[in-house]
Write a protein that holds these residues in place. Structure first.
Motif, short mmCIF file in Angstrom:
data_model
loop_
_atom_site.label_atom_id
_atom_site.label_comp_id
_atom_site.label_asym_id
_atom_site.label_seq_id
_atom_site.Cartn_x
_atom_site.Cartn_y
_atom_site.Cartn_z
N VAL A 144 -15.51 -122.12 -71.36
CA VAL A 144 -15.47 -122.77 -70.04
C VAL A 144 -16.38 -121.96 -69.12
O VAL A 144 -16.26 -120.73 -69.04
CB VAL A 144 -14.03 -122.82 -69.50
CG1 VAL A 144 -14.01 -123.25 -68.04
CG2 VAL A 144 -13.16 -123.75 -70.33
N GLU A 145 -17.26 -122.68 -68.46
CA GLU A 145 -18.29 -122.06 -67.62
C GLU A 145 -17.69 -121.14 -66.53
O GLU A 145 -16.63 -121.44 -65.97
CB GLU A 145 -19.07 -123.19 -66.95
CG GLU A 145 -20.45 -122.82 -66.50
CD GLU A 145 -21.09 -124.02 -65.81
OE1 GLU A 145 -21.64 -123.81 -64.72
OE2 GLU A 145 -21.02 -125.15 -66.34
N LEU A 146 -18.43 -120.08 -66.25
CA LEU A 146 -18.05 -119.18 -65.15
C LEU A 146 -19.04 -119.34 -64.01
O LEU A 146 -20.18 -119.74 -64.23
CB LEU A 146 -18.15 -117.72 -65.58
CG LEU A 146 -17.57 -117.24 -66.90
CD1 LEU A 146 -17.84 -115.73 -67.03
CD2 LEU A 146 -16.09 -117.50 -66.96
N ASP A 147 -18.62 -118.98 -62.81
CA ASP A 147 -19.59 -118.77 -61.73
C ASP A 147 -19.36 -117.35 -61.20
O ASP A 147 -18.74 -116.53 -61.89
CB ASP A 147 -19.48 -119.86 -60.65
CG ASP A 147 -18.12 -119.87 -59.97
OD1 ASP A 147 -17.38 -118.87 -60.10
OD2 ASP A 147 -17.80 -120.85 -59.28
N ASP A 148 -19.82 -117.07 -60.00
CA ASP A 148 -19.68 -115.70 -59.49
C ASP A 148 -18.23 -115.30 -59.22
O ASP A 148 -17.95 -114.15 -58.88
CB ASP A 148 -20.51 -115.52 -58.21
CG ASP A 148 -22.00 -115.39 -58.55
OD1 ASP A 148 -22.33 -115.32 -59.76
OD2 ASP A 148 -22.83 -115.37 -57.61
N HIS A 149 -17.31 -116.27 -59.35
CA HIS A 149 -15.89 -115.97 -59.17
C HIS A 149 -15.10 -116.23 -60.45
O HIS A 149 -13.92 -116.59 -60.41
CB HIS A 149 -15.32 -116.78 -58.01
CG HIS A 149 -16.09 -116.58 -56.74
ND1 HIS A 149 -16.05 -115.39 -56.05
CD2 HIS A 149 -16.94 -117.38 -56.08
CE1 HIS A 149 -16.86 -115.48 -55.01
NE2 HIS A 149 -17.41 -116.67 -54.99
N GLY A 150 -15.75 -116.09 -61.57
CA GLY A 150 -15.05 -116.22 -62.85
C GLY A 150 -14.91 -117.65 -63.32
O GLY A 150 -15.66 -118.54 -62.91
N MET A 151 -13.91 -117.88 -64.18
CA MET A 151 -13.75 -119.19 -64.81
C MET A 151 -13.54 -120.28 -63.75
O MET A 151 -12.74 -120.12 -62.83
CB MET A 151 -12.54 -119.13 -65.76
CG MET A 151 -12.41 -120.34 -66.65
SD MET A 151 -11.00 -120.18 -67.77
CE MET A 151 -11.70 -119.18 -69.07
#
Ligand SMILES: Cc1ncc(COP(=O)(O)O)c(C=O)c1O
Length: 404
Positions: A144-151
């Motif tokens: 599952v994709e992450l961004d700068d704040h995790g999942m």
């Protein structure tokens, strides 16, 4: 006859860790390596180990050198329950299992939860050693994709819905909430709650792996998943990054029914984690080694993190479409290069230029990303960070001009 056929299906599917193989190349003289995930040797509490050694050998040689209970040394479990209480986790020693570091925790998770072909959710990217542990039990990690704040919770929801529809309901959701390996990102409180809400709705267990939690250099600590939802979360901890990795000592904390099954699984693996190392760790904790050591380690790594970020600002100025995470703790940051560059293909040139990283593709469970790399800021010293970033900046510019 193909010799592989002697092996079980499980064993045939096993692969050596890309990173451990790569570290052999990067260990050559003159290479500045940001590739490994090693703590700095300067952070090791050598004097405390020496004092603990004398004390254990003087006072308790017969028990420390003997086999011990699978659950772990009761005194150490008590110590660890205390440490967790200070972190807002209301637990007791009987909810704690001492493991042969958290890698064993991951292995036991794979062992007790997977039937062959079962899926689980991981971050995309995630810790390579978890992928290795889960796959060795024929688990199928789904990213599952992450961004700068995790999942990303919305992506988690979508993936769970898809897998359920396909009849491939995951066995658990695996998260590294604090200063994630490899991306360095931390999940904020609201997102932790949201992930737990999604997990709760679908009846999913959450495996929280948090080896770097105490290594925070900036910002405010976020509550653990365990403290928010004790009945459905199993947490894995280790002394590897906060005290020393050589003892191979960690612990799992969670609901009694999971810990109990892990004890059974562990009995078949190693009967117990080294009682000697547990006795030493207990002695060191009693001497206040953890707080003292953490204080120094946080200062050392915090400075190196700051320096690496400053060097990146300087060396990458003017390069378009390049970005990197700014971790508040841990050991790693995640650099994403401009479209068209491939960190896997570039790796050999980097080694020729005497700088090394881990290509990001190593960390993806089920898709490829060739634009990113993991950089470690705990191991190289200050001079090496400055020089290594210069080499990396030069290489990236060279590749950009080559791709036109
Ligand atoms: C996220 C994560 N989990 C687990 C481990 C395993 O650590 P150890 O077995 O040394 O406790 C690591 C090591 O780098 C890690 O990054």
């Amino acid at each position: 006859m193909d010799k592989q056929e002697f092996f079980s299906d499980r064993a045939q599917g096993m692969q050596r860790s890309v990173i451990r193989e790569l570290l052999k190349i990067t260990a050559k003289p003159g290479i500045i390596s940001f590739a490994g995930g090693l703590p700095a040797p300067a952070s090791f509490p050598v004097d405390f180990v020496r004092k603990a050694l004398d004390s254990v050998l003087d006072k308790e040689p017969h028990t420390a050198l003997q086999y011990g209970p699978t659950e772990g040394d009761p005194r150490l479990r008590e110590d660890l329950a205390g440490i967790m209480k200070e972190d807002g986790i209301d637990t007791t020693p009987d909810h704690i299992l001492i493991t042969t570091a958290s890698q064993q925790g991951l292995d036991l998770v794979g062992k007790i939860f997977f039937n062959p072909g079962n899926t689980c959710i991981t971050g995309s990217p995630t810790y390579l050693g978890a992928l290795q542990a889960f796959k060795s039990y024929q688990g199928v990690p789904v990213g599952v994709e992450l961004d700068d704040h995790g999942m990303i919770p919305e992506k988690l929801e979508e993936t769970l819905a898809r897998l359920e529809e396909e009849g491939r309901k995951p066995r658990f959701i695996y998260v590294i909430p604090d200063f994630q390996n490899p991306a360095g990102v931390t999940i904020p409180l609201e997102r932790r709650k949201r992930i737990l809400e999604i997990a709760g709705k679908g009846g999913y267990l959450v495996i929280e792996d948090t080896p770097y939690r105490q290594l925070r250099y900036k910002g405010k600590s976020q509550p653990t998943f365990q403290s928010l939802e004790p009945d459905m979360v199993l947490s894995l901890y280790t002394i590897s990054k906060i005290l020393l990795p050589g003892f191979r000592l960690g612990w799992a904390c969670g609901p009694g029914w999971i810990i109990d099954k892990m004890v059974m699984a562990k009995q078949a693996v190693d009967l117990c984690t080294s009682p000697f190392n547990q006795a030493l760790t207990h002695a060191m904790l009693s001497m206040g080694a953890l707080d003292k050591s953490l204080e120094q380690t946080i200062e050392l790594y915090g400075n190196r993190r700051k320096l690496m970020l400053e060097c990146m600002e300087k060396e990458f100025t003017g390069i378009d479409d390049i970005h990197w995470t700014k971790p508040e703790g841990g050991l790693f940051l995640w650099l994403t290069l401009p479209e068209g560059l491939n960190t896997e293909k570039m790796f050999k040139e980097a080694v020729d230029a005497k700088v090394a990283y881990v290509p990001g593709s190593a960390f993806y469970p089920d898709n490829d990303n060739f634009r990113s790399m993991r950089l470690n800021f705990s191991y190289a010293d200050e001079g090496q960070i400055v020089e290594g970033m210069k080499r990396l900046g030069n290489l990236i510019r060279k590749k950009i001009s080559a791709t036109g």
